[in-house]
Enzyme design. Structure first.
Site, mmCIF file in Angstrom:
data_model
loop_
_atom_site.group_PDB
_atom_site.id
_atom_site.type_symbol
_atom_site.label_atom_id
_atom_site.label_comp_id
_atom_site.label_asym_id
_atom_site.label_seq_id
_atom_site.Cartn_x
_atom_site.Cartn_y
_atom_site.Cartn_z
ATOM 1 N N ASP A 265 0.866 -1.167 0.000
ATOM 2 C CA ASP A 265 0.000 0.000 0.000
ATOM 3 C C ASP A 265 0.913 1.230 0.000
ATOM 4 O O ASP A 265 1.609 1.498 0.979
ATOM 5 C CB ASP A 265 -0.888 -0.014 1.245
ATOM 6 C CG ASP A 265 -1.795 1.209 1.343
ATOM 7 O OD1 ASP A 265 -1.624 2.152 0.536
ATOM 8 O OD2 ASP A 265 -2.649 1.238 2.239
ATOM 9 N N ASN A 351 -12.479 18.732 -14.671
ATOM 10 C CA ASN A 351 -13.534 17.844 -15.153
ATOM 11 C C ASN A 351 -14.675 17.850 -14.146
ATOM 12 O O ASN A 351 -14.434 17.813 -12.930
ATOM 13 C CB ASN A 351 -12.996 16.422 -15.338
ATOM 14 C CG ASN A 351 -13.812 15.623 -16.325
ATOM 15 O OD1 ASN A 351 -14.653 16.169 -17.040
ATOM 16 N ND2 ASN A 351 -13.572 14.335 -16.376
ATOM 17 N N TYR A 357 -9.906 14.698 -7.781
ATOM 18 C CA TYR A 357 -8.990 14.068 -8.726
ATOM 19 C C TYR A 357 -8.151 15.124 -9.458
ATOM 20 O O TYR A 357 -6.927 14.975 -9.617
ATOM 21 C CB TYR A 357 -9.796 13.240 -9.725
ATOM 22 C CG TYR A 357 -8.971 12.440 -10.704
ATOM 23 C CD1 TYR A 357 -8.297 11.292 -10.306
ATOM 24 C CD2 TYR A 357 -8.891 12.819 -12.049
ATOM 25 C CE1 TYR A 357 -7.556 10.545 -11.217
ATOM 26 C CE2 TYR A 357 -8.163 12.086 -12.948
ATOM 27 C CZ TYR A 357 -7.496 10.946 -12.538
ATOM 28 O OH TYR A 357 -6.757 10.208 -13.451
#
Length: 451
Positions: A265, A351, A357
Site C-alpha cells: 500500500d 472535469n 482528482y
C-alpha cells in the site's frame, strides 16, 4: 476496450458511408511494431534559411541518414512522405517563418497516412529580444494549429531547445526519434523542452532500457500493466507494485515480464524505503520509478465528503511526495532514478465531478516542475505524462453516448490505448530523454478541451 466505430469507418463500406454522411473518420493509428521502419517513407528536412536550408537542417539530415532513413532536402512532386522535419531554431523575427512554413505547406498534402511533422525551435523565454520571442512563441501556435488540420492519423509535434541545448543534443535527437516513430501515435500538438546537453543516446534504440531496473506502481492491471510490459520489452527488469488485494493479478503481470512483485500500500509512511529495499536487495539497483497508482472517487464538490477527498489525495499525490522524499534522502542510491508520474488532462483542464482528482493530478504537475532541480542535482530527472481519454475498464463503464463524445473530442477523433501511455513513459524513462526534466507530456491525441 476496442473502438468498433473506428474499425468500421477505417475500411470498405464503413469508410464510404462515413464520408457520405459527414461523420468523423478516425483511422487506425501507426503504432510501434518491432522490426518495422522508424518512418514509413522519405523524410523531408527543411530549415529557416534561403529555400528552406540552414546549417542545423543539414546537420539533422546527416543524422537521419545515419539512422537509415530516406532523407530529402527538396520535395519531389507527388512523392508520399513519411515525415517533415522543420528546423526553425534560427528564427529571429516573425517574418523568418514565412519561407520554411510556406515551403512545408506545399508538401503537407503529400504526407502518408500516419505521417509526422516535427518542428525544432528554441524556447521563447530564452530569446534575447521581443522579436525573437514573438517568432518562437508563434511556432507554438503553428504546431497546435497544424495538428488540428492533419488527417489520416498524421500528427504534428515540436521540440523546444533551452539555452544550453542544441539540435544535436542527445535529448533533442531522442525526442526527434520518439516523435517520428509509432511510439508517439497518440501524442499530437505537443511541445517538449530539452533544457541541456546532458546525457547520452541509448546504445540500442530497440532496447533503450537494457540493464535498467524499473519500479512500476499500480502495475496489476490496465495502464500499469501496459507500462510494465512496455518497459520490459525495452529491456528493463521490472518490480511490479500494487496493493495486496490485487496480489493475484500482480503476480500474473510480474511473471509475464519475468520481474518481481511487491505487494504494498503506497500510502503507508515507509513505502519509499520498502521500494528501495526491495529493488536493491532483489536487483542491486534502482534506475526508474513510475508513479502510476491512482484512484478516482468522483462527486460534485457540493456533495464531496472527507473520505472521498482524503483517499484520492493520499494515493494520487501525497504518496508520491513521500516516496520521492525517500529517494532523495536515501544514502543507498548513488544516483537518483528517472521518475515518471502519471498526471491527467483533468489536472490541466478540470472535469465535472472531479475536483478531488483534478487537485491530485494538478498537484502531480506542480510536484514534477518543482522537483526537477532536486532530482537533477542527484543525477536523476522527473517528468510526467498526462493521458486524455484512454480505452480502459474504467472508461468502458461510461454511458455509451458520453463515451462516444469523449472519444471524438481530440484531433485524432478516437481514444488512446494503455500502450500509448506506456510508450511515452518508456521514452521519458530512457537515456533518449536526456536533458528533459520537469516536463509534462500530454498523451491525449490533442484533446480539444484545455489541452
Amino acid at each position: 476496450m476496442s473502438d468498433k466505430y473506428t474499425q468500421f469507418v477505417s475500411q470498405g463500406f464503413g469508410r464510404e458511408l462515413a464520408r457520405r454522411l459527414g461523420l468523423p473518420r478516425p483511422v487506425e493509428l501507426r503504432r510501434y511494431e518491432a522490426g518495422k521502419p522508424l518512418v514509413p517513407g522519405p523524410v523531408l528536412v527543411l530549415g529557416n534559411g534561403d529555400e528552406g536550408r540552414s546549417q542545423s537542417a543539414e546537420g539533422i539530415a546527416v543524422e537521419l541518414l545515419s539512422w537509415g532513413l530516406d532523407v530529402r532536402r527538396n520535395a519531389l512532386p507527388k512523392e508520399k512522405l513519411g515525415a517533415i522535419v522543420l528546423m526553425l531554431d534560427q528564427v529571429r523575427r516573425p517574418e523568418d517563418l514565412e519561407v520554411p512554413m510556406l515551403t512545408a505547406a506545399r508538401s503537407i498534402r503529400d504526407l502518408a497516412p500516419g505521417g509526422r511533422v516535427v518542428t525544432v525551435s528554441r524556447t521563447a523565454d530564452s530569446a534575447e529580444d521581443p522579436a525573437a520571442a514573438a517568432a518562437r512563441q508563434g511556432i507554438d501556435g503553428i504546431v497546435r494549429s497544424l495538428a488540428k488540420e492533419l488527417r489520416d492519423g498524421a500528427t504534428a509535434n515540436g521540440i523546444l531547445l533551452g539555452r544550453d541545448a542544441t539540435p544535436q543534443s542527445p535529448g533533442a535527437l531522442g525526442a526527434l526519434r520518439f516523435f517520428l516513430s509509432g511510439r508517439s501515435a497518440f501524442v499530437d500538438g505537443q511541445l517538449l523542452t530539452v533544457s541541456s546537453e546532458a546525457g547520452r543516446a541509448p546504445g540500442d534504440p530497440d532496447k533503450p532500457l537494457a540493464g535498467k531496473v524499473a519500479v512500476v506502481t499500480g502495475a496489476a492491471r490496465g495502464i500499469g500493466a501496459a507500462i510494465a510490459r512496455t518497459l520490459h520489452r525495452d529491456g528493463a527488469v521490472i518490480v511490479a507494485v500494487d496493493v495486496p488485494a490485487a496480489g493475484d493479478h500482480l503476480a500474473e503481470v510480474a511473471n509475464e515480464v519475468r520481474g518481481t512483485a511487491l505487494q504494498l500500500d503506497i500510502t503507508v509512511p515507509d513505502a519509499g524505503e520498502r521500494i528501495i529495499h526491495h529493488a536493491l536487495e532483489r536487483h542491486g539497483r534502482l534506475d526508474i520509478l513510475v508513479h502510476n497508482a491512482g484512484i478516482t472517487r468522483d462527486k460534485l464538490l457540493a456533495n464531496m465528503d472527507d473520505g472521498r477527498w482524503r483517499s484520492v489525495i493520499a494515493v494520487n499525490i501525497a504518496s508520491q511526495l513521500r516516496i520521492n522524499d525517500a529517494i532523495l534522502g536515501s544514502g543507498r542510491l548513488p544516483v537518483a532514478p528517472r521518475i515518471v508520474s502519471v498526471a491527467s488532462t483533468s489536472g490541466i483542464a478540470g472535469n465535472r465531478g472531479q475536483s478531488n482528482y483534478a487537485a491530485s493530478k494538478g498537484g502531480v504537475i506542480g510536484m514534477v516542475r518543482a522537483a526537477a532541480p532536486l532530482l537533477e542535482a542527484r543525477g536523476g530527472a522527473i517528468n510526467a505524462v498526462a493521458p486524455g481519454f484512454i480505452e480502459t475498464e474504467m472508461t468502458a463503464r461510461i454511458p455509451f453516448l458520453t463515451r462516444e463524445v469523449a472519444r471524438r473530442l481530440n484531433s485524432l477523433q478516437q481514444g488512446g490505448t494503455p500502450a500509448d501511455v506506456a510508450e511515452a513513459i518508456a521514452f521519458l524513462a530512457s537515456d533518449a530523454a536526456s536533458g528533459v526534466s520537469g516536463e509534462v507530456l500530454r498523451v491525449c491525441g490533442q484533446n480539444l478541451v484545455g489541452a
